[in-house]
Design a protein around this motif. Structure first.
Motif, PDB file in Angstrom:
ATOM      1  N   MET A   1       0.375  -0.678  -0.123  1.00  8.77           N
ATOM      2  CA  MET A   1      -0.181   0.166  -0.081  1.00  8.77           C
ATOM      3  C   MET A   1       0.637   1.594   0.394  1.00  8.77           C
ATOM      4  SD  MET A   1      -1.942  -1.813   2.525  1.00  8.77           S
ATOM      5  CE  MET A   1      -1.559  -3.015   3.317  1.00  8.77           C
ATOM      6  N   GLY A 366     -15.677 -13.208   0.862  1.00 11.05           N
ATOM      7  CA  GLY A 366     -14.910 -13.046  -0.537  1.00 11.05           C
ATOM      8  C   GLY A 366     -13.588 -11.801  -0.809  1.00 11.05           C
ATOM      9  N   GLY A 368     -11.995 -12.851   2.432  1.00 10.84           N
ATOM     10  CA  GLY A 368     -10.786 -13.330   3.830  1.00 10.84           C
ATOM     11  C   GLY A 368     -11.678 -12.969   4.929  1.00 10.84           C
ATOM     12  N   ARG A 369     -10.501 -12.278   5.922  1.00  9.47           N
ATOM     13  CA  ARG A 369     -11.051 -11.240   6.698  1.00  9.47           C
ATOM     14  C   ARG A 369     -10.573  -9.971   7.038  1.00  9.47           C
ATOM     15  NH1 ARG A 369      -6.180 -14.073   9.808  1.00  9.47           N
ATOM     16  NH2 ARG A 369      -5.172 -13.118   7.703  1.00  9.47           N
ATOM     17  N   HIS A 450      -2.395 -11.924   6.575  1.00  9.14           N
ATOM     18  CA  HIS A 450      -2.017 -12.984   5.399  1.00  9.14           C
ATOM     19  C   HIS A 450      -1.027 -12.694   4.498  1.00  9.14           C
ATOM     20  CE1 HIS A 450      -4.585 -13.437   1.336  1.00  9.14           C
ATOM     21  NE2 HIS A 450      -4.206 -12.527   0.648  1.00  9.14           N
ATOM     22  N   LEU A 479       1.993  -8.153   0.912  1.00 10.57           N
ATOM     23  CA  LEU A 479       0.915  -7.957   0.810  1.00 10.57           C
ATOM     24  C   LEU A 479       0.209  -7.549   2.005  1.00 10.57           C
ATOM     25  CD1 LEU A 479       0.060 -11.380   0.279  1.00 10.57           C
ATOM     26  CD2 LEU A 479      -0.337  -9.725  -1.305  1.00 10.57           C
ATOM     27  N   SER A 513      -3.540  -4.131   9.002  1.00 11.98           N
ATOM     28  CA  SER A 513      -3.340  -5.486   7.930  1.00 11.98           C
ATOM     29  C   SER A 513      -4.745  -5.994   7.293  1.00 11.98           C
ATOM     30  CB  SER A 513      -2.509  -5.611   8.017  1.00 11.98           C
ATOM     31  OG  SER A 513      -0.957  -5.168   8.191  1.00 11.98           O
ATOM     32  N   TYR A 514      -5.745  -5.823   8.541  1.00  9.66           N
ATOM     33  CA  TYR A 514      -6.990  -6.444   8.440  1.00  9.66           C
ATOM     34  C   TYR A 514      -8.059  -5.390   7.946  1.00  9.66           C
ATOM     35  CZ  TYR A 514      -5.476  -9.897  11.085  1.00  9.66           C
ATOM     36  OH  TYR A 514      -4.440 -11.429  11.741  1.00  9.66           O
ATOM     37  N   ILE A 515      -7.611  -4.604   6.635  1.00  9.99           N
ATOM     38  CA  ILE A 515      -8.871  -3.613   6.688  1.00  9.99           C
ATOM     39  C   ILE A 515      -8.305  -3.801   5.537  1.00  9.99           C
ATOM     40  CG2 ILE A 515      -9.183  -1.534   6.056  1.00  9.99           C
ATOM     41  CD1 ILE A 515      -7.368  -0.898   9.196  1.00  9.99           C
ATOM     42  N   ASN A 516      -9.177  -3.698   4.489  1.00  4.46           N
ATOM     43  CA  ASN A 516      -9.732  -4.660   3.071  1.00  4.46           C
ATOM     44  C   ASN A 516      -9.574  -3.340   2.362  1.00  4.46           C
ATOM     45  OD1 ASN A 516      -8.922  -7.220   3.544  1.00  4.46           O
ATOM     46  ND2 ASN A 516     -11.263  -7.560   3.806  1.00  4.46           N
ATOM     47  N   TYR A 550      -5.637   0.733  -1.152  1.00  2.00           N
ATOM     48  CA  TYR A 550      -4.247  -0.076  -1.096  1.00  2.00           C
ATOM     49  C   TYR A 550      -3.789   1.139  -2.053  1.00  2.00           C
ATOM     50  CZ  TYR A 550      -6.074  -4.236   0.765  1.00  2.00           C
ATOM     51  OH  TYR A 550      -6.336  -4.625   1.823  1.00  2.00           O
ATOM     52  N   TRP A 568      -1.860  -7.274  -4.641  1.00  2.00           N
ATOM     53  CA  TRP A 568      -2.775  -8.344  -4.060  1.00  2.00           C
ATOM     54  C   TRP A 568      -3.981  -9.382  -4.132  1.00  2.00           C
ATOM     55  CZ3 TRP A 568      -1.703  -2.412  -4.058  1.00  2.00           C
ATOM     56  CH2 TRP A 568      -1.232  -2.296  -3.290  1.00  2.00           C
ATOM     57  N   PHE A 570      -6.619  -9.090  -5.955  1.00  2.00           N
ATOM     58  CA  PHE A 570      -8.416  -9.304  -6.082  1.00  2.00           C
ATOM     59  C   PHE A 570      -8.767  -8.163  -7.200  1.00  2.00           C
ATOM     60  CE2 PHE A 570      -6.909  -5.946  -3.416  1.00  2.00           C
ATOM     61  CZ  PHE A 570      -7.734  -5.854  -3.202  1.00  2.00           C
ATOM     62  N   GLU A 571      -9.730  -7.973  -7.551  1.00  2.00           N
ATOM     63  CA  GLU A 571     -10.683  -6.782  -8.049  1.00  2.00           C
ATOM     64  C   GLU A 571     -11.474  -6.039  -7.288  1.00  2.00           C
ATOM     65  OE1 GLU A 571     -12.908  -7.011 -11.544  1.00  2.00           O
ATOM     66  OE2 GLU A 571     -11.425  -7.667 -13.064  1.00  2.00           O
TER      67      GLU A 571
HETATM   68  C1  LIG Z   1      -3.514  -6.630   4.340  1.00  2.01           C
HETATM   69  S1  LIG Z   1      -5.384  -7.657   3.777  1.00  2.01           S
HETATM   70  C2  LIG Z   1      -6.216  -7.303   4.126  1.00  2.01           C
HETATM   71  C3  LIG Z   1      -6.650  -8.870   4.942  1.00  2.01           C
HETATM   72  C4  LIG Z   1      -7.039 -10.311   4.434  1.00  2.01           C
HETATM   73  N1  LIG Z   1      -8.331  -9.765   3.922  1.00  2.01           N
HETATM   74  C5  LIG Z   1      -7.074 -10.655   5.608  1.00  2.01           C
HETATM   75  O1  LIG Z   1      -8.375 -11.839   5.487  1.00  2.01           O
HETATM   76  O2  LIG Z   1      -6.254 -11.251   6.398  1.00  2.01           O
HETATM   77  C6  LIG Z   1      -4.901  -8.244   1.589  1.00  2.01           C
HETATM   78  C7  LIG Z   1      -5.573  -9.115   0.681  1.00  2.01           C
HETATM   79  O3  LIG Z   1      -6.496  -9.107   1.926  1.00  2.01           O
HETATM   80  C8  LIG Z   1      -7.883  -9.098  -0.006  1.00  2.01           C
HETATM   81  N2  LIG Z   1      -8.145  -8.139   0.066  1.00  2.01           N
HETATM   82  C9  LIG Z   1      -7.885  -6.574  -0.022  1.00  2.01           C
HETATM   83  N3  LIG Z   1      -9.302  -6.084   0.233  1.00  2.01           N
HETATM   84  C10 LIG Z   1     -10.222  -6.736  -1.137  1.00  2.01           C
HETATM   85  C11 LIG Z   1     -11.056  -6.655  -1.899  1.00  2.01           C
HETATM   86  N4  LIG Z   1     -11.720  -5.386  -2.033  1.00  2.01           N
HETATM   87  N5  LIG Z   1     -11.762  -7.645  -2.489  1.00  2.01           N
HETATM   88  C12 LIG Z   1     -11.017  -8.982  -2.221  1.00  2.01           C
HETATM   89  N6  LIG Z   1     -10.072  -9.232  -1.388  1.00  2.01           N
HETATM   90  C13 LIG Z   1      -9.503  -7.770  -0.391  1.00  2.01           C
HETATM   91  C14 LIG Z   1      -6.827  -9.766  -0.798  1.00  2.01           C
HETATM   92  O4  LIG Z   1      -6.300 -10.981  -0.697  1.00  2.01           O
HETATM   93  C15 LIG Z   1      -5.561  -8.964  -0.727  1.00  2.01           C
HETATM   94  O5  LIG Z   1      -3.903  -9.444  -0.577  1.00  2.01           O
END
Ligand SMILES: C[S@@+](CC[C@H](N)C(=O)[O-])C[C@H]1O[C@@H](n2cnc3c(N)ncnc32)[C@H](O)[C@@H]1O
Length: 752
Positions: A1, A366, A368-369, A450, A479, A513-516, A550, A568, A570-571
């Protein structure tokens, strides 16, 4: 990021392809036992010669003229998880090229001093007097410890499951990427052959001798040596008191080496705090503080204080940890003092605690976390103020003269993922590896992050030592790492050059880091040194996922944005991206053409404002949904340009109209903001929009224009400016000095 990714730049692509070619050529020799290995003497001579040339180069070249270093990550391989006793000894002559010798180990002795390039390097021999070059990666940072101390001449080591390869110069060598694959061997170990036996003088030493040598090493600030000396002393039969004294001495050396887990264990305070002597409590308190275990630290220090109420250092430390606990629990920080600390050179790794607001990590469909609110929050609320797990400040001069804490900027090339970044990520990987190696209690939180499709080993410890997988750390860093400025405030007050747009400093913040990602984000990050602050940029209901960018969206080409997110995996499926995907190609093409015309109009030597406004309106009409639902980010910069122009021309009516339209295109819904509005509806931001850069500026211009047109709205505009400032800068204690006062004193504050 926000890291400087150069993967698609031609120059770097050529470099990557060259490396790949070398790798392929080396692979062609896989499994061969090379017949043309150099003799021990030739290897030593060549190595010494290289050292001498390098030294002369360093003396005669100004640091700023030296080339940027490159770090090449080879294809990943797993660390050894076999206990040593299950491995069979092998010898240099039996090694096969480009092979990981699973099930085997090499016993080696260093026969030269060591050198530091991107790795620690030395010539090693085995007991049959064959020799080769050893390359140790991810070792201590040179500011902490000279290369020569990591591997001294005559040091004996075991390399578990060695990786023998063709090196960059065509010679053959061993590459050790995982710190846990290297085992240090004491000279008196039964595996050490007779010809390498310890010196007689060492064999004659008593426990007291080793203790004294430990104390001397502490005085000389050679803490790694002090640990070794006290450890040897502890191998003698000792009384309970002697053992405790030696362990407390070693605890001090461990603390200085940043091995806080080991320091804590040596104090024995967690098992029997009530019987612990003052020194043990003091050292345990220090270790717990450094591990961020503030509550336990407070308990230990309270005990110390109760035993020794006159101990000044205990009183001070207790006060300090109570401040941390206050920050951790309430999210209240003394930002004025922090900003003062920040103004010091060198930039500091700040002594503050992490505050985690009303959020929890949960599954996100869709994605992860993700991080979710546990209760409703308001626009501007502090969600997180997180101290970095690891952080590297970029050294702009490249010579480490700015600050001892700075990292050199280097190119990191990952041959496996084809990703190349410029910055301090290479140092960050080493920093994380070393932190985990020294403090295995921190492993679970970091390793939970992740790591994409990477399949790590499922063993965390072997032979009493943690397993640290460098390639897993690299994946996690790649990541999850954030590029960052020294502070967001500094960015506000400087004109950013093309090069500075890319942040070279970087870090890992575990919670953040858990923020998508979403282009339509609801929180924004800012930085104050190594603190990352996350503020809500709109009102967020309970149980809502938090998202930030990001990569900063600009509402331009949809495919380009997705390409930037490719790393990362994803779309983005936010409303802005979905809308772009569903909009007919014909409409997108027209929007693109109009945007091109608008850029030309904006870049013209004389701004034709009527034309610009016409084009903005035409682009606006290509959107199907209102901007309150799908923000029209592409219009933000043109609006900003018009606002600035009208502010310079002192046209407040126009400023108000354009500022409100500009904010509207970002998704803001504002009531009662038009000076001519006679409906009596009070001013209210019903919905906050996307918090793009310069939103603060728009509010400041509005405030200035209201001064002539609607003074009763000035205060509301200033409040919004202040709130936007907090979201973007991280605090608002500097608002007054940076913008607020100027905004009140001048009609057009941002033009000066
Ligand atoms: C910094 S981590 C965010 C936390 C992660 N989702 C987890 O489960 O730990 C970045 C990853 O999250 C997922 N991610 C982040 N934003 C996303 C989104 N808008 N749509 C789908 N996947 C996303 C992707 O796999 C990416 O590589």
């Amino acid at each position: 990021m926000d890291t400087y990714d150069v993967s698609s730049l031609d120059y770097y692509l050529k470099l990557l392809n060259k490396q790949k070619k070398n790798l392929k050529a080396a692979k062609a020799h896989q499994g061969e036992r090379p017949e043309d290995r150099m003799s021990q003497q030739d290897l030593v001579n060549g190595f010494e010669m290289h050292l001498a040339v390098q030294q002369i180069h360093e003396w005669t070249t100004a640091p700023t003229e030296r080339m940027m270093q490159s770090s090449f990550l080879p294809p990943p391989y797993l660390p050894s998880i076999a206990p040593l006793e299950e491995l069979k000894q092998t010898f240099i002559k039996d090694l096969r090229l480009e092979t990981h010798h699973r099930g085997a180990y090499l016993l080696l002795r260093s026969i030269t001093r060591s050198n530091r390039m991107t790795a620690i390097m030395a010539i090693m021999e085995d007991e049959r007097e064959d020799a080769l070059m050893l390359q140790l990666y991810q070792q201590d940072d040179k500011k902490d410890r000279p290369a020569t101390s990591i591997l001294k001449q005559n040091d004996i080591v075991i390399v578990k499951e060695p990786y023998f390869k063709v090196m960059a110069d065509g010679q053959y060598g061993l590459r050790v990427d995982h710190v846990s694959d290297l085992v240090r061997v004491e000279p008196c170990d039964k595996r050490v052959p007779g010809q390498w036996a310890p010196r007689i003088s060492d064999l004659d030493k008593t426990m007291d001798d080793w203790d004294v040598e430990g104390n001397e090493a502490i005085k000389a600030e050679q803490y790694w040596l002090a640990v070794q000396n006290y450890t040897t002393a502890l191998e003698f039969p000792v009384s309970i008191q002697e053992r405790m004294a030696l362990r407390l001495n070693r605890a001090l050396a461990y603390l200085k080496n940043e091995c806080f887990d080991a320091a804590l264990a040596d104090t024995e305070c967690l098992t029997s705090p009530l019987d612990a002597p003052g020194k043990a409590l003091e050292r345990a308190g220090q270790a717990l503080y450094e591990l961020g275990r503030f509550s336990e630290c407070q308990d230990i220090l309270t005990l110390l204080y109760e035993k020794y109420p006159n101990n000044i250092s205990a009183t001070m430390e207790l006060k300090r940890v109570r401040c941390r606990l206050g920050e951790q629990e309430s999210g209240t920080y003394d930002f004025k003092t922090i900003i003062d600390e920040m103004s010091k050179v060198p930039p500091l790794h700040l002594d503050h605690a992490t505050f985690v607001g009303p959020v929890a990590v949960k599954a996100s469909i869709g994605r992860g976390r993700g991080l979710f609110t546990t209760k409703a929050v308001k626009a501007g609320d502090l969600i997180l103020c997180e101290k970095a797990f690891a952080h590297c400040y970029a050294d702009p001069a490249g010579d480490h003269t700015v600050a001892a804490e700075c990292s050199a900027i280097s190119l990191l090339v990952n041959i496996h993922t084809n990703r190349m970044t410029i910055g301090t990520q290479s140092d960050l990987i080493t920093k994380v590896v070393q932190k985990l190696w020294r403090n295995p209690s921190l492993l679970p939180d970091f390793m939970e992050l992740h790591h994409g499709a990477y399949k790590p080993v499922d063993v965390t410890e072997v032979d009493g030592k943690p397993i640290i997988d460098t390639f897993l750390v690299e994946r996690i860093v790649s990541l999850n790492c954030f590029g960052c400025p020294t502070s967001s405030l500094k960015l506000l007050n400087t004109v950013v050059t093309e090069d500075e747009k890319f942040f070279h400093s970087c870090g890992v913040w575990i919670k953040a880091s858990y923020i998508n990602h979403s282009c339509l984000s609801n929180v924004r990050r800012s930085f104050i040194g190594d603190l990352q602050l996350i503020h809500a940029t709109c009102d967020i209901p309970a149980d809502t996922e938090l998202t930030f960018w990001y990569r900063v969206p600009d509402g331009g080409n949809h495919e380009e944005m997705q390409e930037e997110l490719k790393n990362w995996g994803f779309e983005c499926d936010c409303a802005i991206c979905l809308d772009a995907k569903k909009t007919p190609k014909k409409v997108l093409k027209r929007r693109d053409t109009l945007r091109g015309d608008l850029d030309t109009a904006l870049n013209a030597s004389e701004l034709d404002v009527a034309k610009v406004e016409r084009l903005i309106a035409a682009i606006g009409s290509t959107y199907k949904f209102p901007s309150s639902q799908v923000p029209q980010l592409t219009l933000w910069t043109p609006y900003l340009r018009l606002i600035r122009t009208y502010a310079t021309e002192n046209q407040p009516v126009k400023v108000v109209a354009l500022a409100l339209k500009g904010l509207e295109c970002l998704g803001f819904v504002i009531k009662g903001a038009h000076p001519s509005d006679s409906s009596g509806i009070p001013f209210e931001v019903v919905q906050w929009g996307v918090m793009m850069d310069y939103v603060i500026e728009a509010w400041i211009h509005l405030r200035a224009a209201y001064m002539t047109l609607a003074p009763h709205l000035c205060q509301r505009a200033e409040e919004c400016a202040r709130l936007a400032y907090k979201m973007c800068i991280g605090e608002d204690v500097t608002f007054e000095e940076s913008l607020g006062r100027k905004a009140r004193e001048e009609v057009n504050p941002l033009e000066t």
